[in-house]
Structure formats: C-alpha cells, structure tokens
Design an enzyme around this catalytic site. Structure first.
Site, short mmCIF file in Angstrom:
data_model
loop_
_atom_site.label_atom_id
_atom_site.label_comp_id
_atom_site.label_asym_id
_atom_site.label_seq_id
_atom_site.Cartn_x
_atom_site.Cartn_y
_atom_site.Cartn_z
N HIS A 291 0.88 -1.17 0.00
CA HIS A 291 0.00 0.00 0.00
C HIS A 291 0.91 1.21 0.00
CE1 HIS A 291 -3.02 -2.89 1.96
NE2 HIS A 291 -3.39 -2.70 0.70
N GLU B 56 2.24 -5.98 10.58
CA GLU B 56 1.38 -4.78 10.59
C GLU B 56 1.75 -3.97 11.82
OE1 GLU B 56 -1.70 -4.84 8.34
OE2 GLU B 56 -1.56 -2.70 8.74
#
Lengths: 315, 319
Positions: free
Chosen positions: B19, B178
């Site tokens: 991303h 993450e």
C-alpha cells in the site's frame, strides 16, 4: 472599526461562515459541517447568520487533500483576479467562487467571520490560528475561547511571517480564524477530536453572540506562538528524505526544543541534534501533508499580545 | 513435544509499499537495499529479495492507484491473463507472482514478509492466513519473547491458500507485519524502529532455524478472525452517522464485553455491543477500511500449540 477612549469598536458580526473540507481528508470539519447543514440548531445564535459550508466538495468526495492544487494556498491576489476559465485548476476556480460568495476579500461586503476547520497528524491539541496580531476582535475571541475551555489548553499560533504566511480560504473574511485539531490521521474520524472541535465552535459562537448583544470585552493579553522558521527534513541530492523526526521530538508540539536536543533520526539510527542558537517551540511536527512542502516542523517563539478592549458600534 | 522437520528457508523476500502510503515498509526496504548495496552478501545471513510492491502508488503516496494490490493474489486472479488495459495493480500482481512465486510452485520464495502500517493502535501484529504454517507461528513466538517495548500479537484468518488474496500467500511461507498506530503518509521513527527490530529478529530466527538447531515449540496466544462490524450509516446517503466511541478508540485487542460502548453517534447517542460473547476488537478505526464498510474486526482469543521444529537435512543431490 472605530476607536473611542482605547476601545476598538467593530460592526456587529452578522454574517459568519464555518468552512469544512478545505482539505478533503480532514474529517472532523467535514462531518461537523455536514451535520450542521442537515440540522443547524446547535450553531444558531440570535442576530447572527451562520453558514456552514463545504469548501472543496470534489476533494471531499475523493477523500483527498486536494484535486489539482491546495485550496488553502489558492486565495492569492493573482488567482482571485485571474479571468475565470475552465482551464484553471479546480481549486483556483473554487477560490474565485468562494471569494464571490463570502468576499470579495478586503471589501466591506466580505463576511464578518470565517472559521476554517482543519485536522493535523501532528500532536497540536486544539490550536487556534491567527493571521494578524492587531485584529483585536479575533484576539478577544481567542482569549474568550481559551478561558472557556480552561483548564484544557488551547495553543494559539500566529502566522504573520512575510514569507511563510499563505493565502487561506478563511482570509476572504474580515476576521479569519483557523481551527487546527490533532492528532488525527487523514481520512480518519476520531470521536475525541470531533468533540473538541465542536466545543471550540460553541464557545466561538457564544462570544459572537455576546459581542453582538453589546458586551464590552476589557483589555487582555493573549499568549501566542509566533511562526519563525520552516525546518525541512535532511535530504539527499535527489531530494529524498534521509532521516525522520526523532522519537524524542515526535508528538512534542509546543514543548521547548533546546540547542543540542535530538531533532532527527537517520534510517541507520544516528541522531541529528537541533543546532539553533536558542530554544524554539516547534509545532506542526510530522504533519503528513507537509512532506511535499518541505516541512518537518515549524519553529515558533512565545509572545504575549495585548488586545484592546472591544465593543460593537452602536447603530 | 512433537518435533517436526521442515525444509530450509533458502530465499526470503521482504516487501514494502504494497500500500503506497504505508511509509515504514517503503523506507525500510529502501534502507535495507542501501545496506545490501554497500555490504553485499555479508548484509544478512541469507539472501533477501527486497521489493517495493506498488511503485505507482508509492509515487502518488496513495494506498493504491486503481485497485487494492493486496487483494489481487488469489489463485483465480493470478491464473487469469491480464491485458494492457487491465488495472495497474492486477498487472503488477502478475509481475510480483512471476518474481516471487509462482504461488503454489516449488520456485516460490521460501518465506515472504510483507510490511504494512495501520492507523489502528495495534502495536506489532503478525498476520497469518493459515492455522498451521509453523514457520510464521514460530517467528511470532520469537518476536513476542524478544520484543519488550511494544506489544506483539498474532492475528489469524483461516483461508485455503488458493483463496488467500494477499501478497504473502505467494511465498511457500508468508506473513504480514502490521505496525501501528501511524497515519498514512507519515513516517514515525518509533514505528520504523519497531518494524526494523521485528524484521531483524525474524531474520535471526530464520538463521537459527537454518543452522540446524532444534527450536522448541509451545503454546502461543492467537486472535482468530470472527467477523467485521461496520459503522452505523445514514440509510439514504450511506454516510457514517457515528464515530468509534472514545472508550473503544485505541483499545485494539482489549476485550469487548456485552454492554461496552462501540459507537458515539453524532446525535449524541451511544451504541453498545449487544452480543453475549466477549470478543477482541482490532483494526479499530483503520482509515483504509471506511470504504470497505469496516469499523473494526472482532476476533476470538485462543491458544495454539506449535510443535518444535528442526530443519530437514538436505540430500546433497537435490539441494
């Protein structure tokens, strides 16, 4: 504005606007304005026409800061006087429309007050932004708001810097005020940030109502942080950043940064200290939108401004 | 305790910028590439491929250009040919599959680590899409033991590999790292330092495993995906009509009990969690999930038993 015996007299503030979505991904203002467009009861005050308004609807739709160019830099004399044309960037055309509706900037017909609602990824709390140190009306408003929310703090940022000052959407009004509330990621709505902004707007509108009802506000002083210098990230010859805001500086908006204090951390772990001659008060530390504007943070120095007494001009 | 022998991990891939506005992975991959250029093979104990997954989105500092790259790696999508007019990310997914895979083949990298950030208060969370990929689970166990300055958790989704849609499913083993909270488009030094430390520990574990040591198994705490909850929305405009409640905001992995507040409506009303089961929220108020209709995920907490592992001795003729 007129003056009598040390009291600055202003016309009643009859026309007030609240701008949200000047940056389309700063969610608190967008949600507040949309809420108030549906039901404006909360922002009504007797004798005041308060208009909530989404300034950059296309950016809001895409949840992006801007489409072609930053709307909050677009209200320059050149842009506002340029012949209207479809080829102009979207935000320049939008600035011209806003200037027509809420201005013209600098004229007697301009709106009395415009509040421009913004969010920042920096840990700035609820900051009020002033563009002039001699607008006693806004100084008194800011003083009123700070007292109303005490003991919670409400830092005041003054940007009068000849080079760093920019042409904001709110600058169309006679009395512009910026509300900058953070930290909040772009595109995210945090409940506590939303409520903080809502409460500040309530007090701001209360002030206007009191003023319009004839209350005279006595002289006062306002502590502000005055913008001094923009500090960029260290960069390589290709313009890529080579370090990050140091963990000891991150989130420390409004706290003193002393010579020798850590300022940046390189990617391989080395500390780069602040090497200015004297302590400064940094803010807008690590604002997402400012990477492209070459700004890691801005330095300020503390000043106390004297606000004259104000009251309305008796008709 | 059961001892499982598993093939050596010869080739590792580390991917950032899947991303394009999740900054830590982008800068960490670039820094590792700089180090690799300087030190060559001496940089790490095994060869590492460093990849910026979505260069176009990185350049634009956006999550994606046309479609979310991290949903493009199902076997069905990867086996459907693309054309020049296919969305950028679909074409890129095919390129990445050729470079790091092909998925489900013996040419695929042995381990793929995909680096992500979240606006949610999730500390370091290792995400695995398989319940018995012991390599990833051991790496989680190692990180949890060694990292003391930030919470480390495991989030698992049980999806058959061919339906797994994210990049790390291309490797023979894979997991996402993450790290948050960090606003998209922002690079925080503390988050960078956590992710760097987590990666270095993962590489350390892999090296230990490859060296032939027996690595003890044991029990680990895991959060297993159960369901997602959307924001309350206006029925006509579909605009959200509430924000995450202040008592839920930043409380990722803290138990949500019946009666606990979930949302604060703009009208002032509080909406509470009404189900009977205590569940664990995470990805609370993740920016990218507004458009996916997700205010937060809910997980069940469980304890997994992972076996002790040891690297397989390779037959010289086949290695």
């Amino acid at each position: 504005m007129t003056s009598r015996c040390g009291v600055c007299c202003f016309n009643e503030a009859r026309r007030v606007a609240i701008f949200g979505g000047t940056h389309g991904n700063e969610m608190s203002g967008i949600m507040l304005v949309n809420m108030w467009l549906k039901n404006g009861a909360e922002i009504q005050r007797s004798g005041v026409m308060t208009k909530p308004f989404i300034t950059n609807p296309r950016a809001v739709e895409k949840c992006t800061r801007y489409v072609d160019t930053d709307l909050n830099r677009a209200f320059t004399p050149e842009n506002l006087s340029a012949p209207s044309a479809d080829e102009l960037p979207y935000e320049v055309r939008r600035a011209q429309e806003i200037n027509k509706t809420f201005g013209p900037k600098g004229s007697a017909d301009a709106y009395d007050v415009i509040f421009d609602l913004h969010n920042t990824t920096s840990n700035m709390g609820s900051t009020l932004i002033l563009e002039s140190s001699t607008d006693h009306f806004t100084l008194q408003m800011v003083h009123y708001i700070k007292k109303a929310i005490a003991p919670a703090s409400c830092p005041v940022l003054l940007n009068e810097h000849p080079l760093l000052k920019y042409s904001t959407s709110r600058s169309v009004a006679k009395h512009p005020i910026g509300l900058e509330v953070g930290p909040q990621p772009q595109g995210v709505l945090r409940s506590n940030i939303f409520e903080s902004m809502r409460v500040i707007m309530k007090h701001a509108l209360d002030f206007i109502e009191l003023f319009n009802n004839g209350v005279e506000f006595p002289p006062c002083s306002v502590d502000v942080f005055k913008v001094q210098e923009r500090m960029d990230y260290p960069r390589d010859t290709n313009g890529n950043i080579t370090a990050m805001v140091h963990p000891d500086l991150q989130d420390c908006d409004w706290e003193p940064l002393n010579p020798g204090d850590p300022m940046f951390q390189t990617f391989d772990g080395r500390t780069i200290p602040y090497e200015g001659p004297s302590p400064v008060y940094p803010t807008f530390i690590n604002e997402a939108a400012y990477y492209e504007k070459q700004q890691a943070f801005v330095t300020t120095r503390r000043e106390t401004l004297a606000a004259q007494a104000i009251s309305k001009i008796e008709q | 305790m059961e001892l499982l022998t598993l093939p050596a991990l010869h080739r590792m891939a580390i991917c950032g910028g899947t991303h394009g506005n999740e900054m830590t992975g982008v800068y960490l991959v670039q820094e590792m590439a700089r180090r690799q250029k300087e030190e060559g093979e001496k940089a790490w104990p095994l060869p590492i491929m460093l990849v910026l997954s979505n260069p176009q989105a990185i350049k634009q500092c956006r999550r994606y250009s046309e479609t979310d790259l991290n949903r493009c790696f199902t076997s069905a999508i990867l086996s459907t040919p693309t054309t020049d007019s296919s969305p950028y990310e679909l074409r890129r997914a095919h390129e990445l599959n050729a470079l790091l895979g092909p998925k489900d083949s013996k040419e695929a990298v042995d381990i793929l680590c995909d680096l992500h950030n979240t606006t949610s208060n999730m500390g370091v969370t290792l995400i695995s899409y398989s319940l018995d990929e012991w390599i990833s689970l051991h790496i989680y166990k190692y990180l949890k033991m060694k990292m003391t300055s930030v919470p480390v958790r495991l989030f698992m989704v049980n999806i058959p590999n061919n339906e797994a849609y994210s990049l790390e499913s291309v490797g023979k083993n894979g997991f996402s790292l993450e790290v948050g909270p960090q606003p998209h488009g922002v690079l925080r030094a503390d988050i960078y330092n956590y992710m760097k430390e987590a990666l270095e520990l993962a590489i350390e574990w892999i090296s230990l495993f490859n060296s032939g040591a027996v690595i003890e198994g044991g029990e680990v705490e895991a959060h297993l995906f159960h369901k997602s909850i959307d924001y309350p929305r206006d029925p006509d405009s579909q605009q959200i009509s509430a924000a995450i409640h202040p008592q839920l905001q930043d409380q990722d992995f803290c138990c949500l009990k019946p009666g606990d507040p979930m949302f604060q409506c703009f009208s002032g009303e509080t909406m509470c969690y009404k189900e009977d089961e205590c569940l664990y929220p995470f990805f609370v108020n993740e920016c990218a999930y507004y458009e996916k209709g997700i205010a937060f995920h809910l997980a069940r907490k469980t304890t997994l038993k992972i076996p002790s592992v040891k690297v397989q001795i390779e037959d010289r003729g086949t290695s």
